[in-house]
Scaffold this motif. Structure first.
Motif, PDB file in Angstrom:
ATOM      1  N   PHE A   1       2.160  40.859   8.708  1.00 61.16           N
ATOM      2  CA  PHE A   1       1.871  40.182   9.870  1.00 61.16           C
ATOM      3  C   PHE A   1       3.224  39.540  10.456  1.00 61.16           C
ATOM      4  O   PHE A   1       3.852  38.559   9.662  1.00 61.16           O
ATOM      5  N   THR A   2       3.631  39.710  11.445  1.00 62.90           N
ATOM      6  CA  THR A   2       5.270  39.276  11.739  1.00 62.90           C
ATOM      7  C   THR A   2       4.911  38.218  12.974  1.00 62.90           C
ATOM      8  O   THR A   2       4.065  38.082  13.657  1.00 62.90           O
ATOM      9  N   ILE A   3       6.042  37.458  13.191  1.00 66.77           N
ATOM     10  CA  ILE A   3       6.310  36.923  14.633  1.00 66.77           C
ATOM     11  C   ILE A   3       5.903  37.379  15.958  1.00 66.77           C
ATOM     12  O   ILE A   3       5.496  36.849  16.834  1.00 66.77           O
ATOM     13  N   GLY A   4       6.261  38.828  15.792  1.00 56.02           N
ATOM     14  CA  GLY A   4       5.902  39.794  17.004  1.00 56.02           C
ATOM     15  C   GLY A   4       4.329  39.701  17.284  1.00 56.02           C
ATOM     16  O   GLY A   4       3.794  39.570  18.208  1.00 56.02           O
ATOM     17  N   HIS A   5       3.558  39.944  16.214  1.00 52.94           N
ATOM     18  CA  HIS A   5       2.018  40.015  16.187  1.00 52.94           C
ATOM     19  C   HIS A   5       1.561  38.650  16.530  1.00 52.94           C
ATOM     20  O   HIS A   5       0.808  38.702  17.668  1.00 52.94           O
ATOM     21  N   GLU A   6       2.213  37.581  15.991  1.00 56.31           N
ATOM     22  CA  GLU A   6       1.628  36.322  16.444  1.00 56.31           C
ATOM     23  C   GLU A   6       1.889  35.930  17.886  1.00 56.31           C
ATOM     24  O   GLU A   6       1.041  35.436  18.377  1.00 56.31           O
ATOM     25  N   SER A   7       3.073  36.238  18.356  1.00 50.59           N
ATOM     26  CA  SER A   7       3.325  36.263  19.796  1.00 50.59           C
ATOM     27  C   SER A   7       2.261  36.874  20.639  1.00 50.59           C
ATOM     28  O   SER A   7       1.656  36.260  21.793  1.00 50.59           O
ATOM     29  N   ILE A   8       1.926  38.016  20.530  1.00 48.16           N
ATOM     30  CA  ILE A   8       0.946  38.870  21.015  1.00 48.16           C
ATOM     31  C   ILE A   8      -0.408  38.270  21.099  1.00 48.16           C
ATOM     32  O   ILE A   8      -1.185  37.937  22.353  1.00 48.16           O
ATOM     33  N   VAL A   9      -0.911  37.530  19.984  1.00 45.84           N
ATOM     34  CA  VAL A   9      -2.353  37.010  19.748  1.00 45.84           C
ATOM     35  C   VAL A   9      -2.135  35.754  20.443  1.00 45.84           C
ATOM     36  O   VAL A   9      -2.924  35.361  21.339  1.00 45.84           O
ATOM     37  N   LYS A  10      -1.143  34.803  20.455  1.00 43.30           N
ATOM     38  CA  LYS A  10      -0.952  33.742  21.301  1.00 43.30           C
ATOM     39  C   LYS A  10      -1.037  33.790  22.927  1.00 43.30           C
ATOM     40  O   LYS A  10      -1.782  33.170  23.310  1.00 43.30           O
ATOM     41  N   ARG A  11      -0.359  34.890  23.086  1.00 41.86           N
ATOM     42  CA  ARG A  11      -0.112  35.022  24.426  1.00 41.86           C
ATOM     43  C   ARG A  11      -1.635  35.637  25.162  1.00 41.86           C
ATOM     44  O   ARG A  11      -1.953  35.416  26.358  1.00 41.86           O
ATOM     45  N   ALA A  12      -2.332  36.467  24.258  1.00 37.37           N
ATOM     46  CA  ALA A  12      -3.550  36.968  24.957  1.00 37.37           C
ATOM     47  C   ALA A  12      -4.919  36.139  24.649  1.00 37.37           C
ATOM     48  O   ALA A  12      -5.658  36.090  25.565  1.00 37.37           O
ATOM     49  N   LEU A  13      -4.581  35.007  23.937  1.00 36.17           N
ATOM     50  CA  LEU A  13      -5.867  33.886  23.821  1.00 36.17           C
ATOM     51  C   LEU A  13      -6.142  33.413  24.955  1.00 36.17           C
ATOM     52  O   LEU A  13      -7.669  33.159  25.179  1.00 36.17           O
ATOM     53  N   PRO A  14      -5.421  33.072  25.977  1.00 29.97           N
ATOM     54  CA  PRO A  14      -5.954  32.524  27.168  1.00 29.97           C
ATOM     55  C   PRO A  14      -6.939  33.486  28.021  1.00 29.97           C
ATOM     56  O   PRO A  14      -7.777  32.909  28.916  1.00 29.97           O
ATOM     57  N   LEU A  15      -6.680  34.682  27.856  1.00 31.40           N
ATOM     58  CA  LEU A  15      -7.725  35.870  28.467  1.00 31.40           C
ATOM     59  C   LEU A  15      -8.916  36.014  27.988  1.00 31.40           C
ATOM     60  O   LEU A  15      -9.812  36.659  28.715  1.00 31.40           O
ATOM     61  N   PHE A  16      -8.977  35.615  26.945  1.00 29.65           N
ATOM     62  CA  PHE A  16     -10.228  36.120  26.217  1.00 29.65           C
ATOM     63  C   PHE A  16     -11.062  34.854  25.352  1.00 29.65           C
ATOM     64  O   PHE A  16     -10.226  33.828  25.098  1.00 29.65           O
ATOM     65  N   ASP A  17     -12.327  34.864  25.033  1.00 30.46           N
ATOM     66  CA  ASP A  17     -13.100  33.848  24.319  1.00 30.46           C
ATOM     67  C   ASP A  17     -12.541  34.137  22.741  1.00 30.46           C
ATOM     68  O   ASP A  17     -12.573  32.901  22.079  1.00 30.46           O
TER      69      ASP A  17
ATOM     70  N   MET B   1     -21.236  36.365  29.413  1.00 29.82           N
ATOM     71  CA  MET B   1     -20.997  36.995  28.124  1.00 29.82           C
ATOM     72  C   MET B   1     -19.724  36.575  27.522  1.00 29.82           C
ATOM     73  O   MET B   1     -18.778  36.688  28.389  1.00 29.82           O
ATOM     74  N   GLU B   2     -19.582  36.726  26.378  1.00 32.29           N
ATOM     75  CA  GLU B   2     -18.236  36.313  25.620  1.00 32.29           C
ATOM     76  C   GLU B   2     -17.308  37.444  25.856  1.00 32.29           C
ATOM     77  O   GLU B   2     -17.921  38.826  25.561  1.00 32.29           O
ATOM     78  N   LYS B   3     -16.023  37.279  26.267  1.00 33.70           N
ATOM     79  CA  LYS B   3     -15.058  38.236  26.212  1.00 33.70           C
ATOM     80  C   LYS B   3     -14.341  38.396  24.790  1.00 33.70           C
ATOM     81  O   LYS B   3     -13.738  37.281  24.523  1.00 33.70           O
ATOM     82  N   THR B   4     -14.497  39.526  24.241  1.00 34.99           N
ATOM     83  CA  THR B   4     -14.097  39.532  22.895  1.00 34.99           C
ATOM     84  C   THR B   4     -12.952  40.716  22.758  1.00 34.99           C
ATOM     85  O   THR B   4     -13.288  41.733  23.560  1.00 34.99           O
ATOM     86  N   ALA B   5     -11.766  40.362  22.078  1.00 27.03           N
ATOM     87  CA  ALA B   5     -10.856  41.625  22.281  1.00 27.03           C
ATOM     88  C   ALA B   5     -10.345  41.565  20.597  1.00 27.03           C
ATOM     89  O   ALA B   5     -10.500  40.765  19.873  1.00 27.03           O
ATOM     90  N   LEU B   6     -10.433  42.954  20.515  1.00 18.61           N
ATOM     91  CA  LEU B   6     -10.020  43.300  19.021  1.00 18.61           C
ATOM     92  C   LEU B   6      -8.452  43.781  19.034  1.00 18.61           C
ATOM     93  O   LEU B   6      -8.132  44.532  19.646  1.00 18.61           O
ATOM     94  N   PHE B   7      -7.792  43.089  18.244  1.00 19.93           N
ATOM     95  CA  PHE B   7      -5.948  43.466  17.920  1.00 19.93           C
ATOM     96  C   PHE B   7      -6.149  44.290  16.514  1.00 19.93           C
ATOM     97  O   PHE B   7      -6.171  43.782  15.374  1.00 19.93           O
ATOM     98  N   PRO B   8      -5.878  45.717  16.743  1.00 16.14           N
ATOM     99  CA  PRO B   8      -6.112  46.465  15.275  1.00 16.14           C
ATOM    100  C   PRO B   8      -4.838  46.792  14.821  1.00 16.14           C
ATOM    101  O   PRO B   8      -3.744  46.861  15.836  1.00 16.14           O
ATOM    102  N   GLY B   9      -4.384  46.918  13.580  1.00 18.61           N
ATOM    103  CA  GLY B   9      -3.186  47.109  13.240  1.00 18.61           C
ATOM    104  C   GLY B   9      -3.153  47.301  11.538  1.00 18.61           C
ATOM    105  O   GLY B   9      -4.310  47.038  11.090  1.00 18.61           O
ATOM    106  N   SER B  10      -2.008  47.522  11.116  1.00 17.64           N
ATOM    107  CA  SER B  10      -1.997  47.345   9.768  1.00 17.64           C
ATOM    108  C   SER B  10      -1.404  46.049   9.140  1.00 17.64           C
ATOM    109  O   SER B  10      -1.633  45.658   8.093  1.00 17.64           O
TER     110      SER B  10
END
Ligand code: ADP
Length: 156
Positions: free
Chosen positions: A14-30, A1-10
């Motif tokens: 979108f800042t470089i802080g948000h971007e960094s979290i998404v990029k670091r999390a990407l290897p963990l999820f499909d 089954m595909e592993k999906t994460a939702l990153f909720p926020g306002s």
């Protein structure tokens, strides 16, 4: 089954802080869905929902595993709708931790099959947050260093 994460926020904006979290999390999820929560009864954010969505689409245009959505319902309900079993959040400070702990535990009460995954901020990104970026803009400062290059804060 595909592993999906939702990153909720306002993500306003979108800042470089948000971007960094998404990029670091990407290897963990499909798949990662960046989900902008909004309330149709209230005024939009500082930047329009459309603008915020378009910026995020542009930032991750070359990454098909990342998408952006808007939602108005409870975060866990939107997770179920999108098939996401994980919620992604970033932790900057101990204040963030207390705030995030309550939200994550409440979400877990509401939907036990959904877990929140936290990433500690990269130290150099700790002070960056959307509220301060908006303050810098309001007072005529240059906030472009805090956002990815695709976010054009001056566009109409
Ligand atoms: P909210 O409106 O829920 O506070 P934000 O868009 O401000 O949403 O933030 C979304 C998530 O991104 C939160 O988990 C927040 O802790 C995290 N975040 C915001 N700024 C940073 C940063 N500089 N480094 C890491 N995580 C961050």
């Amino acid at each position: 089954m595909e592993k999906t994460a939702l990153f909720p926020g306002s993500f306003d904006p979108f800042t470089i802080g948000h971007e960094s979290i998404v990029k670091r999390a990407l290897p963990l999820f499909d798949k990662i869905i960046i989900a902008i929560g909004y309330n149709s009864e209230k005024k939009e954010g500082y930047f329009s929902l459309e603008k915020r969505m378009n910026w995020i689409k542009k930032i991750f245009a070359n990454e098909p595993r990342i998408s952006v959505e808007k939602y108005e319902e409870l975060t866990v309900d939107f997770c179920k709708k999108m098939g996401a079993k994980y919620i992604l959040r970033g932790l900057r400070t101990s204040a963030d931790f207390e705030y995030e702990r309550a939200i994550a535990q409440t979400n877990h009460y509401l939907a036990t099959e959904i877990d929140t995954v936290f990433f500690l901020t990269a130290p150099e990104l700790t002070p960056i947050n959307s509220t301060l970026v908006r303050e810098v803009i309001r007072h005529g400062g240059n906030a472009s260093i805090f956002v990815p290059k695709e976010v054009d804060l001056k566009e109409d």
